[in-house]
Design a protein around this motif. Structure first.
Motif, PDB file in Angstrom:
ATOM      1  N   ARG A 232       9.599   3.076  -0.173  1.00  0.00           N
ATOM      2  CA  ARG A 232      10.549   3.044  -1.118  1.00  0.00           C
ATOM      3  C   ARG A 232      11.908   2.198  -0.626  1.00  0.00           C
ATOM      4  O   ARG A 232      12.097   2.359   0.727  1.00  0.00           O
ATOM      5  CB  ARG A 232      10.973   4.210  -1.475  1.00  0.00           C
ATOM      6  CG  ARG A 232      11.201   5.291  -0.640  1.00  0.00           C
ATOM      7  CD  ARG A 232      11.561   6.781  -1.119  1.00  0.00           C
ATOM      8  NE  ARG A 232      13.094   6.806  -1.435  1.00  0.00           N
ATOM      9  CZ  ARG A 232      13.783   7.891  -2.317  1.00  0.00           C
ATOM     10  NH1 ARG A 232      12.816   8.712  -2.590  1.00  0.00           N
ATOM     11  NH2 ARG A 232      14.848   7.875  -2.282  1.00  0.00           N
TER      12      ARG A 232
ATOM     13  N   LEU B 266      17.173   6.207  -4.711  1.00  0.00           N
ATOM     14  CA  LEU B 266      16.149   5.454  -4.799  1.00  0.00           C
ATOM     15  C   LEU B 266      16.347   4.116  -5.537  1.00  0.00           C
ATOM     16  O   LEU B 266      17.158   4.211  -6.656  1.00  0.00           O
ATOM     17  CB  LEU B 266      15.080   6.051  -5.563  1.00  0.00           C
ATOM     18  CG  LEU B 266      14.114   5.380  -5.999  1.00  0.00           C
ATOM     19  CD1 LEU B 266      13.132   4.889  -4.732  1.00  0.00           C
ATOM     20  CD2 LEU B 266      13.039   5.980  -7.280  1.00  0.00           C
ATOM     21  N   LYS B 267      16.423   2.956  -4.907  1.00  0.00           N
ATOM     22  CA  LYS B 267      16.593   1.798  -5.553  1.00  0.00           C
ATOM     23  C   LYS B 267      15.371   1.068  -6.124  1.00  0.00           C
ATOM     24  O   LYS B 267      15.171   0.569  -7.423  1.00  0.00           O
ATOM     25  CB  LYS B 267      17.335   0.720  -4.540  1.00  0.00           C
ATOM     26  CG  LYS B 267      17.692  -0.482  -5.047  1.00  0.00           C
ATOM     27  CD  LYS B 267      18.373  -1.359  -4.209  1.00  0.00           C
ATOM     28  CE  LYS B 267      18.179  -2.653  -4.341  1.00  0.00           C
ATOM     29  NZ  LYS B 267      17.671  -3.126  -3.023  1.00  0.00           N
ATOM     30  N   THR B 268      14.304   0.882  -5.311  1.00  0.00           N
ATOM     31  CA  THR B 268      12.949   0.585  -5.866  1.00  0.00           C
ATOM     32  C   THR B 268      11.938   1.223  -5.127  1.00  0.00           C
ATOM     33  O   THR B 268      11.602   1.605  -3.981  1.00  0.00           O
ATOM     34  CB  THR B 268      13.011  -1.041  -5.059  1.00  0.00           C
ATOM     35  OG1 THR B 268      14.094  -2.053  -5.314  1.00  0.00           O
ATOM     36  CG2 THR B 268      11.660  -1.659  -5.591  1.00  0.00           C
ATOM     37  N   ARG B 269      11.236   1.455  -6.053  1.00  0.00           N
ATOM     38  CA  ARG B 269       9.967   2.201  -5.874  1.00  0.00           C
ATOM     39  C   ARG B 269       8.796   1.260  -5.356  1.00  0.00           C
ATOM     40  O   ARG B 269       8.494   0.378  -6.169  1.00  0.00           O
ATOM     41  CB  ARG B 269       9.434   3.017  -6.975  1.00  0.00           C
ATOM     42  CG  ARG B 269       7.919   3.907  -7.106  1.00  0.00           C
ATOM     43  CD  ARG B 269       8.049   4.892  -5.810  1.00  0.00           C
ATOM     44  NE  ARG B 269       6.572   4.993  -5.332  1.00  0.00           N
ATOM     45  CZ  ARG B 269       6.277   5.850  -4.600  1.00  0.00           C
ATOM     46  NH1 ARG B 269       6.871   6.848  -3.971  1.00  0.00           N
ATOM     47  NH2 ARG B 269       5.043   5.920  -3.991  1.00  0.00           N
TER      48      ARG B 269
END
Lengths: 297, 274, 311, 267
Positions: D125, D133-136
């Motif tokens: 992540r 969380l920005k990008t999974r």
């Protein structure tokens, strides 16, 4: 493709085992025990051995007869319908051989722990038994960190050497089994947890033959240090799908083992004869054995 | 039709205790008497159950051959143990460990086991007589016995010899746990499930007062042996006078057993009747 | 006594008189909120016909416990059926990230619990062995530990070394897609097989309610002629559904290759909630059942996906 | 056509790290450049090594041990793997994972969304500055096991300041140090990442703290270009060298025998 061939003689393979070594043996009761290898250990008088097995018996009993067995850890040591393992029994009852008894799932848990690099595996089958109390170095009661459920922690078996008798292998040590086979053994798990693995096989086959059926490779070459061609390497026990057990020879062994002197005579007559080929000759040679025991698959 | 033999009486009694959809596990036991009790009677009982009230019962022969076609056997596997079983038609063959079933997960509903000693709590011994480090008699080892007595959902202990040396007050070595301290004692050991259900001998069937953790006489096969039983049993039999007879099979049951289940007498040792 | 047993209940559902059921009946065995393991690996041999039926039945709040997850959880996420997935990977391999689940995870509506791949397999082994924990020695230092409260440190009872207890997978229901089964529920596997098929066998041993969709129902005689291929005997299966091409658009060993065009269309549709809803309307909710789905795909299209069997 | 491409240079550099008898773990790659980094370069490097100094090196790829790389399938579809001649087709998932746990693999290849100066890897992540969380990303796969158990993990990535970061957002796989905590504390059997092979330079991990260190620059690349492509300043080897270019016969081998259709080194 791999280029390192690992084929050695039975004598050279056994000579790798130092006295006092801890060795895991493959096979199960009447099948694929490493009997030719054990006889070679006896010829070379490599002693003070600790042997780990699943259900063993014959190979361990020969080592006991030769006075080379210090300790045995396994689930079974007997000769099936030919009775108890006579020399093993005598050694244990005289206090000369130490034993650690574990049930099937307990011993498999120990091999399995070694396979996946764990120091132990938890099991439940030994709860309440005297086996769980035999040796606190190997078994400890514990509770599940999540549930509090009771388990016995089984210490991993980390043998110095492991010896398996297999069906066929190529010169690199890719060992194969037939699709239909008896399965009541854990040879593959024992091999998977090995540190130095020696495999004896009925027959060495071309690598191309292995590549045609790679799904039958149950011990890949990467686990194997040495491979030895030893036809009838489990004799007088069976190598399922290749030959059945030699009832007559097992009976003779069991009868000879009734006394220490009888067992010693047996070793002189059949083991201290120089080589595996000479051993087979004592039964009329390979061709005669094939004719008598081969099931023709 | 001739009267039922003791193996036949036991076979029918066992068969009636199996439920449909259960999975039963037999080992392959060695020696004639041991084989009869450890393998042949259990196989005959499971086949009988499949033909009557439990068609979806699964027979696991030696944990290996699933629902084997026993009628096609010309001889019981002994001399040619490996190849005979290998060629026996069946629905599945276990070709690796742990294979298609996981006994630790409780896939086996009932199993059959044996030992050289069994005590009043139902504990079983197949390891040593005497002290473990310096035994009087060293035996083969525990094999799968602890698993039979814990993680199989119930166990039938099959004893081919009913003697005071086998049926003892206390075993020398516990390799299979019964009910020491009763169900509470078992639970304290971490094994609230499983355990011996029946103990079957050539003389009688025992079961357990599981709460109290004590063996009790369930039925006697032959009325004329009632007076002898205390003498050949190594523990007290307080219920000796009250125990009923093991039910005699009916003529239909015997006919099915002899004609269909075991037509050649391979399992229960009876010559065919024509 | 039974209630205190550590063994899982032997029967989680009543055994029907007939084990062979319809897809709708099989899917109805999965309740809202269930903990499910779905067979296959990444984009291989997923029981997609079953997954589509779950979507048709508007299942909600599912937790999927997996190892290497792909289109099956992405579709459930996109359909609003997924609450949580516990896995080592969610993605579509060469087709890129799994966009439905990613979008919902970033929005906080789908939870992803990370396990390293080996431990994600070991969790199924733990269930199979009926262990309430699996010991592991190597998680120290990773943020997997910081973000996964289900893993607990303990000391090795034999060596004193610090270890980590990983919880078992313990799915309530397992659904896999296989080649053939008989009416009793014996399931056959090809002898030459790969990771997805092997993983299915491990997964199937981790639960009692095992549902198997198959390419074809065969006779019991066929089973008895091939006993070494019967890796999942009848007593291990709860329901069998005949679903030819049932893994579409993912492949089935020896039967069908991946439907590349359909995968591309799927990926394009998963770019937004709206587009994916339209995809589901067209391909899933808009088809009454698997037969209708196959009909919509068209015989010519399906036949082109066939593979010459290798076994 | 130039004397060699960057991919060929990288493959040759990786091949030099392979020793005779090594068992090499090759992942199943995805697409595009990620496939080249995870599969293409490792397979080409393995074959270069086999053809020269490491004839007994073998690979594990997609459940197959020692697949016959001279008979590469035309398409990597599932069926192709099923029928591909090899020495062993593992029949149980537990075999593969036990081989990792038993530390039987010598070499593995890693790429990541982020790597930091201590060789910590992140494939799980990307976070915002506040930690949310920005990008999974995909998850963690078996990468934690690789860094824990493999004897010589090799990181294969293109230099990029967004990927080579001072501190990863999430430690999927532990390198040498994080904050004040060092690798020794976890008693991991493997030694940790050994090399970083990139499009511009080759790195190792050196010094007491095992920080990422430039070991050689690819021909024509300056140290400034390398540091400009990284989010942190790497250490520099005192004997900083030039990455040896692949020999002409190696390039020839790659183009005519190993990868004539450019299936492995497409991008």
């Amino acid at each position: 493709m791999p280029s390192r061939e690992k084929v050695v003689s039975l004598r050279d393979a056994a000579a790798r085992i130092p006295p006092g070594a801890r060795v895991a043996f493959g096979g199960n009761i009447m099948r694929r025990q490493v009997n030719a290898f054990a006889r070679e250990l006896i010829r070379q008088r490599i002693g003070d051995l600790t042997i780990y097995s699943f259900a063993g018996g014959f190979a361990v009993d020969m080592l006991a007869a030769a006075g080379l067995l210090k300790r045995y850890e396994g689930v079974y040591a007997g000769l099936f319908w030919h009775g108890l393992a006579p020399s093993f029994r005598r050694g244990v009852e005289a206090g000369a051989i130490e034993v650690r008894d574990y049930s099937e799932s307990a011993q498999v848990a120990r091999f399995q722990a070694a396979c996946n690099g764990n120091s132990f595996m938890p099991i439940r089958a030994l709860l309440g038994t005297d086996m769980a109390k035999q040796d606190p170095e190997i078994t400890v009661e514990m509770t599940c960190p999540f549930t509090g459920r009771s388990y016995t922690a089984m210490r991993a078996i980390e043998p110095d050497f492991t010896v398996i008798h297999g069906y066929t292998a190529d010169a690199y040590g890719n060992v194969q089994w037939p699709l239909a086979r008896d399965a009541d053994d854990v040879d593959q798990i024992i091999a998977r947890g090995s540190n130095r693995l020696i495999v004896t096989v009925e027959r060495i086959v071309p690598h191309e033959e292995v590549k045609a059926n790679p799904h039958l490779t149950y011990i890949p070459s990467q686990w194997v240090e040495a491979v030895v061609e030893v036809p009838f390497g489990a004799h007088p026990l069976a190598c399922d799908t290749v030959h059945d057990e030699d009832e007559e020879a097992i009976r003779a062994y069991a009868a000879a083992g009734r006394t220490a002197a009888g067992a010693a005579d047996y070793l002189d007559k059949y083991v201290h004869v120089g080589s595996h080929e000479a051993y087979l000759d004592a039964f009329g040679g390979l061709a005669a054995l094939k004719a008598r025991l081969g099931v023709g698959r | 039709m001739s009267a039922a033999t003791i193996p036949e009486i036991i076979t029918i009694a066992l068969a009636k205790s199996f439920a449909d959809h259960e999975v039963g596990f037999t080992g392959l036991v060695t020696g004639a008497a041991a084989m009869l009790y450890g393998t042949s009677i259990p196989l005959a009982a499971m086949m009988f159950a499949k033909l009557t009230h439990a068609p979806n019962l699964t027979i696991l022969l030696a944990g290996w051959s699933h629902n084997p076609d026993l009628a096609s056997l010309a001889a019981l596997p002994d001399q040619e143990f490996d190849s005979t079983l290998l060629d026996l038609p069946c629905e599945a063959q276990t070709v690796r460990y742990p294979g298609q079933f996981s006994f630790k997960r409780g896939h086996v509903d009932f199993g059959f086991s044996s030992g050289v000693q069994l005590d009043v709590t139902g504990s079983l011994n197949s390891v040593v007589i005497g002290d473990h480090a310096r035994p009087k008699v060293r035996l083969v080892g525990p094999i799968l016995q602890p698993e039979h007595m814990t993680i199989f959902r119930r166990e039938y202990v099959m004893l081919p010899h009913h003697t005071a040396r086998v049926l003892v007050e206390k075993v020398d070595y516990v390799s299979g746990v019964g009910y020491p301290g009763g169900l509470a004692g078992r639970a304290a050991l971490g094994i609230p499930e499983g355990g011996p259900e029946w103990v079957v001998t050539p003389e009688c069937i025992f079961d357990f007062d599981k709460e109290a953790g004590r063996i009790r006489l369930r039925s006697i096969h032959r009325e004329e042996r009632r007076g002898e039983l205390a003498g050949v049993t190594g523990f007290a039999l307080p219920d000796l006078e009250d125990a009923p007879a093991t039910p005699e099979p009916t003529a239909e049951e015997l006919d099915l057993l002899r004609r269909v289940v075991d037509p050649r007498g391979l399992l229960l040792g009876r010559a065919p009747e024509h | 006594m039974a209630s205190a047993s550590f063994l899982p209940p032997r029967r989680t559902i009543p055994f029907p008189d007939r084990k062979v059921v319809t897809m709708a009946e099989a899917a109805s065995l999965v309740p809202d909120g269930a903990r499910v393991a779905i067979g296959g690996f990444a984009n291989y041999q997923r029981p997609m016909a079953f997954v589509r039926e779950l979507v048709r039945q508007r299942r909600r709040d599912l937790t999927v416990v997996g190892t290497v997850s792909g289109i099956e959880v992405d579709m459930l996420a996109g359909a609003g059926a997924l609450k949580k997935v516990e896995t080592s990977y969610v993605g579509l391999e060469k087709y890129g990230l799994a966009r439905n689940i990613r979008r919902r995870n970033e929005a906080g509506t789908v939870e992803i619990v990370d396990y390293p791949e080996v431990l994600s397999f070991d969790r199924f082994r733990a269930s199979r062995e009926n262990l309430t924990f699996w010991p592991s020695a190597y998680l120290g230092g990773t943020d997997i530990l910081t973000h996964n409260p289900d893993i607990k440190a303990f000391d090795c009872p034999l060596t004193g070394r610090k270890l980590y207890a990983v919880p078992p997978a313990d799915p309530e229901v397992v659904v896999i897609h296989a080649g053939a089964a008989d009416e009793a529920g014996n399931v056959l596997w090809p002898s030459r097989r790969l990771m997805p098929q092997e993983l299915d066998l491990d997964t199937a041993q981790s639960a009692e309610m095992v549902i198997v969709t198959v390419e074809k129902i065969v006779s019991n005689q066929f089973v008895r002629r091939n006993p070494t291929l019967n890796m999942l005997p009848a007593y291990r299966t709860a329901a069998i559904v005949e679903a030819p091409c049932g893994a579409h658009p993912t492949p089935t060993l020896g039967r069908f290759v991946i439907d590349d065009a359909h995968m591309q269309a799927y990926v394009a549709a998963s770019a937004s909630d709206e587009a994916f809803d339209a995809y589901l309307d067209e391909w899933v909710r808009g088809t009454a059942d698997h037969a209708a789905y196959l009909e919509k795909l068209g015989a010519a299209h399906v036949m082109r996906l066939q593979e010459i069997a290798t076994i | 056509m130039s004397a060699y491409t960057t991919n060929e240079l990288m493959a040759a550099a990786i091949a030099r790290e392979i020793e005779d008898g090594d068992l090499i773990f090759v992942g199943v790659g995805t697409a595009g450049r990620a496939f080249t980094l995870a599969v293409g370069l490792p397979v080409v490097a393995s074959r270069i090594a086999q053809a020269s100094h490491a004839p007994d090196a073998s690979i594990y790829w997609g459940n197959l041990l020692t697949p016959d790389l001279s008979r590469m399938p035309e398409a990597w579809l599932q069926d192709a793997f099923t029928t591909w001649p090899c020495a062993a087709q593992l029949q149980e998932t537990s075999q593969k994972i036990d081989m990792l746990g038993k530390a039987r693999f010598d070499i593995s290849f890693e790429s990541a969304a982020q790597v930091d100066r201590y060789g910590n890897l992140n494939i799980t992540r990307l976070d915002r500055p506040d930690g949310s969380l920005k990008t999974r990303l995909v998850g963690c796969l078996a990468q934690p096991e690789h860094l824990a158990f493999v004897r010589k993990p090799i990181i294969v990535m293109d230099l990029d300041p967004r990927r080579f970061v001072p501190d990863v957002d999430y430690v999927t796989s532990f390198g040498y140090r994080r904050g004040g905590t060092r690798r020794e504390q976890y008693a991991l059997p493997g030694p940790g990442p050994q090399r970083v092979v990139t499009d511009k330079a080759v790195f190792d991990f050196a010094g007491e703290d095992n920080v990422m260190r430039v070991r050689s620059l690819h021909p024509g690349v300056t140290l400034d270009e390398v540091t400009a492509a990284m989010g942190f300043a790497p250490a520099v080897a005192p004997d900083l060298a030039e990455t040896p270019p692949p020999a002409a016969e190696t390039v020839e081998l790659v183009r005519t025998v190993i990868d004539p259709d450019k299936k492995l080194l497409r991008v």
